[in-house]
Design an enzyme around this catalytic site. Structure first.
Site, mmCIF file in Angstrom:
data_model
loop_
_atom_site.group_PDB
_atom_site.id
_atom_site.type_symbol
_atom_site.label_atom_id
_atom_site.label_comp_id
_atom_site.label_asym_id
_atom_site.label_seq_id
_atom_site.Cartn_x
_atom_site.Cartn_y
_atom_site.Cartn_z
ATOM 1 N N VAL A 77 34.359 -28.654 -44.079
ATOM 2 C CA VAL A 77 33.401 -29.968 -44.025
ATOM 3 C C VAL A 77 32.577 -29.876 -45.186
ATOM 4 C CG1 VAL A 77 31.511 -30.597 -42.825
ATOM 5 C CG2 VAL A 77 33.419 -29.351 -41.564
ATOM 6 N N THR A 91 34.289 -34.223 -35.647
ATOM 7 C CA THR A 91 33.325 -34.932 -35.484
ATOM 8 C C THR A 91 32.756 -34.751 -33.907
ATOM 9 O OG1 THR A 91 33.950 -36.495 -37.388
ATOM 10 C CG2 THR A 91 32.465 -37.279 -35.542
ATOM 11 N N CYS A 92 33.745 -34.890 -33.099
ATOM 12 C CA CYS A 92 33.540 -34.847 -31.692
ATOM 13 C C CYS A 92 32.672 -33.810 -31.140
ATOM 14 C CB CYS A 92 34.667 -35.100 -30.868
ATOM 15 S SG CYS A 92 34.318 -35.076 -29.004
ATOM 16 N N VAL A 93 32.985 -32.545 -31.459
ATOM 17 C CA VAL A 93 32.446 -31.371 -30.958
ATOM 18 C C VAL A 93 31.112 -31.243 -31.760
ATOM 19 C CG1 VAL A 93 32.650 -28.955 -31.287
ATOM 20 C CG2 VAL A 93 34.491 -30.139 -30.335
ATOM 21 N N CYS A 97 30.420 -36.968 -29.852
ATOM 22 C CA CYS A 97 30.410 -37.029 -28.523
ATOM 23 C C CYS A 97 29.803 -36.109 -27.752
ATOM 24 C CB CYS A 97 31.945 -37.088 -28.189
ATOM 25 S SG CYS A 97 33.217 -37.823 -28.869
ATOM 26 N N LYS A 100 25.926 -35.834 -28.635
ATOM 27 C CA LYS A 100 25.363 -37.178 -28.142
ATOM 28 C C LYS A 100 25.091 -37.168 -26.802
ATOM 29 C CE LYS A 100 28.112 -40.006 -26.980
ATOM 30 N NZ LYS A 100 28.885 -41.087 -27.746
ATOM 31 N N GLY A 197 36.944 -39.584 -40.097
ATOM 32 C CA GLY A 197 35.994 -40.182 -41.003
ATOM 33 C C GLY A 197 34.551 -39.950 -41.147
ATOM 34 N N TYR A 234 27.891 -48.870 -31.549
ATOM 35 C CA TYR A 234 27.801 -47.979 -30.179
ATOM 36 C C TYR A 234 26.937 -46.699 -30.715
ATOM 37 C CZ TYR A 234 31.578 -44.953 -31.567
ATOM 38 O OH TYR A 234 32.643 -43.990 -32.273
ATOM 39 N N GLU A 238 23.371 -45.827 -28.961
ATOM 40 C CA GLU A 238 23.303 -44.596 -28.371
ATOM 41 C C GLU A 238 22.058 -43.657 -28.903
ATOM 42 O OE1 GLU A 238 27.937 -43.927 -26.737
ATOM 43 O OE2 GLU A 238 27.099 -43.223 -28.708
ATOM 44 N N VAL A 254 19.537 -55.251 -36.669
ATOM 45 C CA VAL A 254 20.876 -55.770 -36.395
ATOM 46 C C VAL A 254 21.177 -56.593 -37.587
ATOM 47 C CG1 VAL A 254 22.188 -56.923 -34.626
ATOM 48 C CG2 VAL A 254 20.063 -55.694 -33.776
ATOM 49 N N GLU A 368 38.984 -45.840 -32.363
ATOM 50 C CA GLU A 368 38.516 -44.460 -32.879
ATOM 51 C C GLU A 368 37.887 -43.811 -31.752
ATOM 52 O OE1 GLU A 368 36.093 -45.820 -36.308
ATOM 53 O OE2 GLU A 368 37.754 -46.782 -37.229
ATOM 54 N N HIS A 499 31.253 -45.819 0.298
ATOM 55 C CA HIS A 499 30.021 -46.209 0.512
ATOM 56 C C HIS A 499 28.892 -45.321 0.635
ATOM 57 C CE1 HIS A 499 26.762 -49.475 1.160
ATOM 58 N NE2 HIS A 499 26.467 -48.773 2.154
ATOM 59 N N GLU A 504 31.976 -48.922 -5.873
ATOM 60 C CA GLU A 504 32.538 -49.678 -4.718
ATOM 61 C C GLU A 504 32.257 -51.095 -5.112
ATOM 62 O OE1 GLU A 504 30.728 -49.878 -0.934
ATOM 63 O OE2 GLU A 504 28.957 -49.322 -1.657
#
Length: 526
Positions: A77, A91-93, A97, A100, A197, A234, A238, A254, A368, A499, A504
């Protein structure tokens, strides 16, 4: 080569394995000096060498060794401009994800404290409840470090060699890397590129020096304070969502639209729901410069699409303007691997070089997402070493945007369905709904919305499902399996819901946009 299927047959461990590559009419020619067209009989250090210790690469390596192959993983890294670095796992760990979701949960718990009072919970001095960034950061980082350690132990147990070094290609079968022990050169029968990435930085003065990215946010020593998030994908939404939920002033800049590539009606509802919670949006704006002031505040200048300029001060500038695949650093030209704008245009994970493969975020035109990389990596290993022919299916992959009200989706957006099939050939079923949890305390239902995009033919095959609301991620996972099994509206409407749950609502949706009827709920049981 079989001209019908466009396949190469390789021998591996005495078993024939089929690897689908580009058809003969558009196959990319590669110099024979760079690539051996047949690897039978050649001796290499490893059967599989993986570049990148993220989710996809690790999954492939572990699956390969389980099937009797000899595998190693290179991972290193490079620190961010402000010096942030992390351990094995990708990246995820480390910076994606997992942290986050944990911070998203922290923000939801803050809201739950307020909700609890309406249910009779007596919370002393609730108005003065404060969030401790340092405590949350420590808890999150401790969890990440535990996962790093478990990952290393698992590689050892599965006999995958881990090499902490940044590997680059010397040729199509040879990699070199500088490690703490010195330069390391290894050869591999197959090479898997799984480097993922990293965030991009806008080309404006001060961005690199003073901005941070999601690579830095989750381990930030001090609370971010008033934050400008540049980017409305996203990741940007987030981060802005949980920062706002933790009590920080959050503004999103934006450039064009929110959540490009997602259903735009759903994106607009997400924006409205975040605005309702206090997040601010600057539309059609681009940053121009960042300066550090004597009090360590950041002065950000930006302009809008009318050419007007603005400035404001922030404590933190979070850059979420997209990510780039880490392919340029690999010396791919030495192996003959062709890229398209940093991405690899692989067919069934096979690059234009027969023994070099790729999974994950480096692939052109593929989702991705961590689970996608993991699944593709496992299937690739089984084809290479387990005599399997099963290919990765990249269609109808579900995902969720973890904004304060989550947005889960699978399949086509309404816009994509219209483009593919025509507006007259699809039906859009939709509804607003009120979760039971929103009755006490009373919360607005203007942002709890779902739609099902379906074909008009026959039993109306479901083309896409979208929902905004609490626990959308948990809901969409189950419906994704149904969509993969060719779910129809006939079947969906015959399904009995549980329910009272939010899920539902999908089984009760019966109003079409075409009908013009009011999609608002009449009662909790209507």
């Amino acid at each position: 080569m079989d001209n019908k299927s466009g396949c190469f047959l390789f021998k591996c461990g005495g078993k024939k394995n089929k690897h689908v590559v580009e058809s003969s009419e558009n196959k990319i020619e590669t110099s024979s000096a760079l690539v051996k067209q047949s690897i039978e009989g050649d001796a290499y250090d490893y059967d599989l060498v993986v570049i990148g210790g993220g989710s996809g690469g690790l999954a492939a390596a572990k699956e390969a060794t389980a099937l009797g192959a000899k595998a190693c993983v290179f991972d290193y890294v490079k620190p961010t401009p402000i010096g942030t670095k992390w351990g094995l796992g990708g990246t995820c760990v480390n910076v994606g994800c997992i942290p986050k979701k944990l911070m998203h949960q922290a923000a939801l718990l803050g809201e739950a404290v307020e909700d609890a009072k309406a249910y009779g919970w007596q919370i002393p001095d609730a108005e003065n409840v404060k969030h401790d960034w340092a405590a949350m950061r420590e808890a999150v980082q401790n969890h990440i470090k535990s996962v790093n350690w478990v990952t290393r132990v698992e590689l050892r147990d599965k006999k995958v060699e881990y090499i902490n070094g940044y590997a680059t290609f010397k040729d199509a079968h040879t990699l070199t890397a500088t490690t703490k022990q010195g330069e390391r050169t290894v050869t591999g029968k197959y090479i898997l590129i799984a480097v993922g990435g990293r965030p991009r930085y806008p080309e404006i003065p001060g961005a690199v020096e003073y901005g941070i990215t999601s690579d830095d946010l989750f381990s930030l020593e001090n609370a971010p304070g008033k934050t400008l998030v540049v980017g409305a994908g996203y990741i940007g939404l987030e981060c802005a969502g949980f920062l706002n939920g933790l009590g920080f002033d959050a503004t999103v800049m934006v450039r064009s639209v929110l959540l490009r590539g997602f259903d735009q009606q759903m994106a607009k509802i997400i924006e409205d729901s975040m605005t309702n919670k206090g997040v601010k949006f600057l539309h059609r704006c681009l940053p121009k410069s960042v300066k550090k002031l004597p009090d360590n505040k950041l002065e950000v200048e930006w302009s809008n699409d009318k050419g007007e300029s603005f400035t404001d001060t922030f404590d933190t500038l979070l850059l979420a303007v997209g990510r780039r695949a880490l392919t340029k650093e690999l010396n791919l030209e030495n192996a003959g691997v062709v890229t398209v704008q940093d991405k690899i245009d692989a067919v069934n994970e096979q690059t234009n070089v027969p023994n070099v493969f790729a999974v994950g975020d480096v692939l052109l035109g593929k989702p991705e997402l961590t689970p996608v990389a993991i699944h593709a990596g496992k299937l690739l290993a089984r084809r290479l070493f387990g005599n399997s022919t099963l290919q990765m299916d990249y269609q109808n992959v579900a995902t969720t945007v973890f904004t304060p009200l989550e947005y889960g989706c699978v399949g086509l957006s309404e816009e994509a369905a219209i483009e593919k099939y025509g507006a007259d050939n699809i039906e859009v079923y939709h509804a607003y709904y009120k979760p039971t949890e929103f009755f006490i305390p009373q919360k607005p239902i203007a942002y709890c919305y779902l739609k099902v995009v379906a074909s008009l033919e026959g039993d109306q095959k479901v083309l896409g499902m979208h929902i905004i609301g609490p626990q959308a991620g948990e809901m969409i996972q189950g419906f994704a399996a149904a969509v993969k099994c060719n779910l129809t509206m006939t079947t969906l409407m015959q399904t009995v819901g549980i329910h009272p749950t939010v899920a539902e609502e999908f089984t009760r949706v019966n109003i079409t946009k075409r009908s013009g009827k009011d999609p608002n709920p009449q009662s909790c049981c209507s």
